[in-house]
Every structure is written in structure tokens, then in C-alpha cells.
Design a protein around this motif. Sequence first.
Motif, short mmCIF file in Angstrom:
data_model
loop_
_atom_site.label_atom_id
_atom_site.label_comp_id
_atom_site.label_asym_id
_atom_site.label_seq_id
_atom_site.Cartn_x
_atom_site.Cartn_y
_atom_site.Cartn_z
N TYR A 39 -3.90 22.98 31.90
CA TYR A 39 -4.50 23.60 30.71
C TYR A 39 -3.76 23.13 29.46
N ARG A 40 -4.54 22.60 28.51
CA ARG A 40 -3.93 22.02 27.32
C ARG A 40 -4.08 22.95 26.12
N ILE A 41 -3.01 23.08 25.36
CA ILE A 41 -3.02 23.81 24.10
C ILE A 41 -2.83 22.78 23.00
N GLU A 42 -3.76 22.72 22.05
CA GLU A 42 -3.69 21.71 21.00
C GLU A 42 -3.34 22.36 19.66
N PHE A 43 -2.42 21.72 18.95
CA PHE A 43 -1.99 22.23 17.65
C PHE A 43 -2.44 21.27 16.55
N LEU A 44 -2.50 21.80 15.33
CA LEU A 44 -2.91 20.98 14.20
C LEU A 44 -1.82 20.98 13.12
N GLU A 45 -1.68 22.09 12.41
CA GLU A 45 -0.70 22.16 11.32
C GLU A 45 0.32 23.29 11.54
N ALA A 75 0.86 20.55 26.12
CA ALA A 75 0.72 20.78 24.68
C ALA A 75 0.42 19.48 23.98
N LEU A 76 -0.56 19.50 23.08
CA LEU A 76 -0.85 18.35 22.24
C LEU A 76 -0.33 18.65 20.83
N CYS A 77 0.53 17.77 20.33
CA CYS A 77 1.17 17.98 19.03
C CYS A 77 0.73 16.89 18.06
N ARG A 125 -8.33 17.35 39.52
CA ARG A 125 -8.08 16.23 38.60
C ARG A 125 -8.69 16.50 37.23
N MET A 126 -8.86 17.79 36.92
CA MET A 126 -9.41 18.20 35.63
C MET A 126 -8.33 18.88 34.78
N GLU A 127 -8.47 18.69 33.47
CA GLU A 127 -7.65 19.44 32.52
C GLU A 127 -8.58 20.04 31.48
N ILE A 128 -8.43 21.33 31.23
CA ILE A 128 -9.27 22.03 30.27
C ILE A 128 -8.46 22.33 29.02
N VAL A 129 -9.05 22.02 27.86
CA VAL A 129 -8.42 22.38 26.59
C VAL A 129 -8.72 23.86 26.35
N LEU A 130 -7.68 24.67 26.39
CA LEU A 130 -7.85 26.12 26.35
C LEU A 130 -7.73 26.69 24.93
N HIS A 131 -7.10 25.91 24.04
CA HIS A 131 -6.84 26.43 22.69
C HIS A 131 -6.76 25.24 21.73
#
Length: 835
Positions: free
Chosen positions: A784-790, A553-555, A698-704
Motif C-alpha cells: 500500500y502506497r502513501i503519496e505526498f505532495l507538499e 511512501a512516495l516523496c 503482485r499488486m500495489e494500491i495507492v491508498l492516500h
Amino acid sequence: MNRELRREDIELLAPAGHWDAMRAAVANGANAVFFGVEKFNARARAANFQTDELPDIMSFLHAYGVKGFLTFNILVFEDEMEDAKRLIEACIDAGVDAVIVQDLGLVKMIRELSPDFPIHGSTQMTITSPEAVEFTKPYGLERVVLGRENNLKQIKTIGEQARLPMEVFVHGALCVSYSGQCLTSEMWGGRSANRGECAQACRLPYDMMVNGEHKPMGDITYLLSPKDLAAVELVPELIEAGVTSFKIEGRLKSPEYVANVTSKYRAAIDKYFDGVDAKPSKEEMLELQQSFSRGFTYGFLEGTNNKKLVEGTFPKSRGVFLGRVKEMTREGVMVELEAPLKRGDGLVFDAGDPTKKEEGGRVYDLKQRGAKVEGEVPGGLVEIVMGRNDVDLKRVRVGDRVWRTSDPALDKRLRATFETDKPYRTFPVSVSVHGEAGQPLVSLWTDESIGATVTVASELPLAVAEKRPIDETLLRDQFGRLGGTLFELSDIDAQLSGPVIVPMSELNRMRRRAVELLEAERRRPPAYVKRPASADSDAVKPAPRPAKPRLTALCRNLEQVQAVASRTDVDFIYADFEFIKQFPAAVEAVHAAGKKIALATPRIHMPGETGYFQNILRLKPDAVLVRNTGAVYWFARHFTMNPSADHPELIGDFSLNIANHKTANLFLNDAGLSRVTPSYDLNIQQMIDLLGKSPTDRMEIVLHQHLPMFHTEHCVYCTFLSEGTDYTNCGRPCEEQRVSLRDRIGMSHPVRVDEGCRNTVYNAIEQSGAEYLEEFLNLGVPSYRIEFLEEAPDKVVEVLNLYGKALRGEVNGTQVWRSLKATNQLGVTRGQLVK
């Protein structure tokens, strides 16, 4: 003037989208020309040339001593690698002087094909610091094109520290986003700026929303549309800052534009080295505005001044400002002219709303004090009479701005520079002649500009002259008849034994033959080492399907980090905060929960900003999310110089623009990153193609995520919410306000600020690749990365739990999609992943 610099050290580089523009560049003093062919260049909308024209193009340019650079400044997708290889081979064979490249995987491919074929690093590489230049050095780049956001002081620093020739844009359209970092066209229309298909979303009108409320801005609606760069007045400062190539933007522009701009910068550079004032006259600046201008600015060259960069009232070329309508008359309008005007010039009346039809046309007559004026009116109060069929004067109002949009006389003068049968340039040749009776007359012709010498002998032997023998004067007259050729005689040396003679026709034949041979020498392509094309030895098979795929998760704020750390089973968290003062608390919260944390670098790295990286290391994160090549170089070098330290792993983000397996391998193997994130320019098929030849474990995909569309040095907070000009005097409205830009269909796109005061405009709608998760898993992608904004903490937990179920196989991707669509007010999009 810096006396160490020489005129020949400075290159004036002009654009050419077609043959007329190329001729205009050569005729008006360009030292080099950059151009594209039908594929693989960042101006897909230009006419462009064809690959099979490359030999003719290079022959033409080299005949005039001009270099030719092919633009290959886009990302290359996996299924295009073979075509890319064929184009590079064609460039090598044709003697192209360099290719301008964005894709680092392509750089690797070129070096596999040839160790010495010249490569220039495009501005699309986002090279803005000495460290980013150093990153390119193992691949043998001859020069780099710096980001348009670098100022003079930074340019000088980069040159002194990195010691690689620097190319800088000096004139033309400015991108509001960092080149190579704009995803807007890709997001909204599948037309990637990294693929030469920019749809110019920055030139569209936007409403400014502050804390959710519309802020009235009057006629200022083009909030992201910068003025045009015009640095001709800064030529001396640029030379002394170490710039070696002055680049003019404009492969979509007319040949008249190319002729005009090239000639002005040629004059300024020559004046500098002649020791006279290099500043252009007012008339020259007006002529530059006439060819194309949205208003002129120095861009960032003198530092950031947001107020001067974006004016906001119109997005397109206006030409020369003449004044405002003071009064309506029976036949036209009264204007107090601020610039010259004459019959036949084109005008437009600007009522302040470029989205609506504007009145304009040709000037029919000019009157002063009721009397017609012949010729040009330099200024003052004048009545402008327009053709009745051109303008509906009922739609023109007092106060409207008046612009001169065209000047036919200027265009005619500019066309005359390249629409001519005469050579555009001539080059000095010296001739040495010797001979004696009974032997051929032998002449050696030396092209002094390239140092090439050819030998031409008479077919008939010299005879003893009974009267009027040939001498140096006669030879100078006969051999000097070089009109209509590329050459002019500079010197002749005749060493003849006794009185000898040869027919005049023989001397003429010798001269013509010498011209042919000399021209062939000029046109001869450079020879590069060319290796046979080999199979993709660095392509690998995808990893097997992971047994336990991982969710990260990216916060973007501390509350999100705390929620992920304490309320979910996600064990790896990225912190990407606007203000790094909250980084320590984030590291503490994650480590207290027994989980790992990565801290994100900014997307841009400028000279003197390595303190940010040192601050990250002091906080002892488990990993660093690196977003630019300057950061990759700095961390790798720091780790090498401190081998005993416990180093965090380095993870490459989307902004490294990984679009093919060669680029992936470069960052994973050469640069030593532990894993990387593919570029956001890839649709699902292109992603599958990339993964099919890459080490997917060695890959990570941004899924959201909310896609980061614009990333820009221009700060809308400073420009429109403060009286200041930059971060030193703006009062930091970004700390108190939340801005978004509302587009024409009512979507409000959040604008966020990073530690360097750079703005990122995020897409209003969330994007999900959940429907493609099964394909990614089958190709061996484990992370798999989930990125958040607000999002509020509860929403963060809800979304992560939903994706966690998908990774465990409890729900499928379609169910995730439907759930997101049902719970999100604005819905959800597949974004650029859609084919």
C-alpha cells in the motif's frame, strides 16, 4: 515533394457521430471514417450508432471504397469484458476495417479472438516515442495514433525508427492534458475521460494563484483552454514527415463541420500530389473558422509555443472575428470589418466575460455611408443593423469584439454536398464482350478500383443480324448508361464473330445485373480469421490475505525522503522529484538507512529522452517506477541486452491504465514488471472486480494521495509568468514560484513541473481509501502506497504512522478517515473510489 510518396498512401480520416456526418465525410473525400457505437467509445455524448447497424455501416462505406474504423478507445472494466468480446465479434462479422483501441488488455483479447483482425493504437495509449511504438509490436497493431503533443521532427523520428504507419490529428479540439492521462472529470464528477465522459474541466475559468496570492490577469481566466488545432497549412510538411493518416477530430460536431473540414484537407492533399501550392486561401481558412473555432493553432506540430496555444479569454467556439465595435448608432453598431459579412449571418457581441449572457442574433441590414448594401460586404467600415428582438443594444459597448457565429449560405452549400440523390462518388469499370450467333452474349465487367470482375451473359442467344448488327459503339452506348449508379464506363472491348444481334431489353438487363453484382463485390466484407471464444484462461484467484502487509511512501522532495528514511519504519521509498539533481542525495539517504528506493520516470516519454532512464540506472536504485510504455520497453530491452548486470525491479504505476486482469497480466507476465498499480479510473467495486481475477500478490494500491488530475505539455508558468514561449527562453519561473489554480468554489489546485517541463495539476484535497483497506487485504493485496505532495516532514511522519497502525490492525479504516478529516484543513475525500 517527396517523389516516393503516392497519393494512395495517404489516408484522410474523418469523424462521424451519426449518419448525416458519415454521408458528409464520404461525399467530401474521406478515405476512411471513424465512428462509435452505443458502448465503449470515447465520445459517450455523441449520438453514436447501434451495434446492429454495423453491417449496414460497413456496406455503405465499402460501396464507396471508404474504410470504417470503430472507436473502442476507452478502458474496459472487469465486468464489461464479456460485452467487449461480443462487440469485437460483431465487428469481425461485419467486416469493420479496424478497431481503435486504448486498453492493452482489450488488445490481448482481440488477438485471442482473431490473429489478423486489424487494431489501431488510440492516442489514448499515450504513444509519443519510438519505444512506445515498439512496445505494441508483439500484439500486431497495424498503426498507432500519436499523441497530439508530438512535433513534426519527433513524428519523423518515430516513423524512421519504429517503422509503423502513423496517424496524426490535424484538425479539431485539443485536449490540454495528454490523452489517456487526464483524471479531472473522474475526480470531480465520476465522469472519466478514459471512459468517454469528459466533463471538460479544462474549459472552466480559474484564478491564478502565485505563492498563495491571487495574480490579476484581466480578462484571461481560461488558463487551461487551448485553441483548436488547424494544420491544413502544414499538409506538405506532415506528408514528408511520414504521416500516413490525417485525422480530423469531431464526432460531436455537425455534418456541415465534417463536410467543410474534410473537403479542405482533401483539396490540400490533392494539391500536394498535383504539384501545386497546397496552402489554403484566406477564404478557405475563414470557412474553417466558421464551422468551429476557438481560434486556430498548429498545436505542438511546429514545437511548443505556450503563448500561441492558450489565449485564455474564452472557452468555446466563436467563429470568425469581424472586428470591434467602433461606435454605437441609433439602429446598430459601426464596425471596421476584417472579414466578409452579409444579411442573415449570425453575430455575437463579446464583452470579455463569456460566463455572462452575451448579446447576439441575425444581421438584419448592412449600411455603408448611410445606404443599404445588398449582398456581401467584403470589408471596411460598415453599420450593422440587428433585429430589434434579437439584441439589446443597451448592453453592447464600444470596444466589444464582434464574431460571426453562423453563415447560413455556407451551411446550405455544405449540406448540398451530402443531401443529394446522386452517388457521392463513381468508379471506372471496363467491359469485355464476346459472342457468336447461337451462343449467349458474354460480358465481363471489371471494377478497376478494386480489381473485381463479374460475368453476365444474355439469357437469349445471339441471332444473325440482317441489318444494324450490334457493334462496339452500340454496346458503349447501352452499357455506358450508368447514371445514378456507383459506376462509369471507362473502356469497352467487343470481340464478336460476324454480324449478330440481341434485343436492346436484354442489353439493359445485362447492364443492371452487372451493376448489382459489382456493387455486391464492393460491399462484400473482408474475411478475418475468427477463433471460438474461450474461457478466461488468464484469470486467477486472488492471493491469500498477507501476513505482513507493507507500507510504501512516495516523496516529492528530499526532506520528505529523509524524514521517511530516518523517522519511520517504512522500508521502501519512491522518489518522484521535479528536478532530478536531488536524486543522488535521495538514493544515498535511503541506502544509508538500510532501506530500498525506487526512482520514478516521467509520465511521458518523447523521442531522444532515454538519457533520463540511463541517469536513473547510473544511480543504482533498487527499483524503477515506470509510468509509460516507452519506459517499460526501454528498460526491458536494456536488461535483455545486459543480462549480467544487477538490474533494479520494474514497478508499473497507475498511468499504465490497468483496469482489468488482462491488462494486469500483460504488464506482469509479457512485459516482466514485478508489480503494478491499478488505474485511478476504478471505483471500489471495479477495483474489487479487477482484484478478484488478478494476481493480487503482485499488486500495489495507492491508498492516500493528492490525485494528479491534468498532465499537460502546456506550461502555465511559462505562459503566464514569463515573456518566453518554451523552456529555452522562459527563465524557469517554476524554480522560484509556486503556482496553483483556484476553481469556482475556491479550491486551489497545485501545479507542479517535471524534468521535461510538463505540468501536473494536483487535486487540492487529499484522497484516502482507508475505509476500503480491509477489503483489499482480504483480496490478498500486500503493498500500500502513501503519496505526498507538499507536506512538511512532520506531517509525512504523522500520516505514515497512522496508516502503519491500520495495517497492523491497531486502528480501523474508519478511524484513519476520521483522524485525517480532523487534522487536514481542507478535509479529505474518497475521490473516485466512491461507487
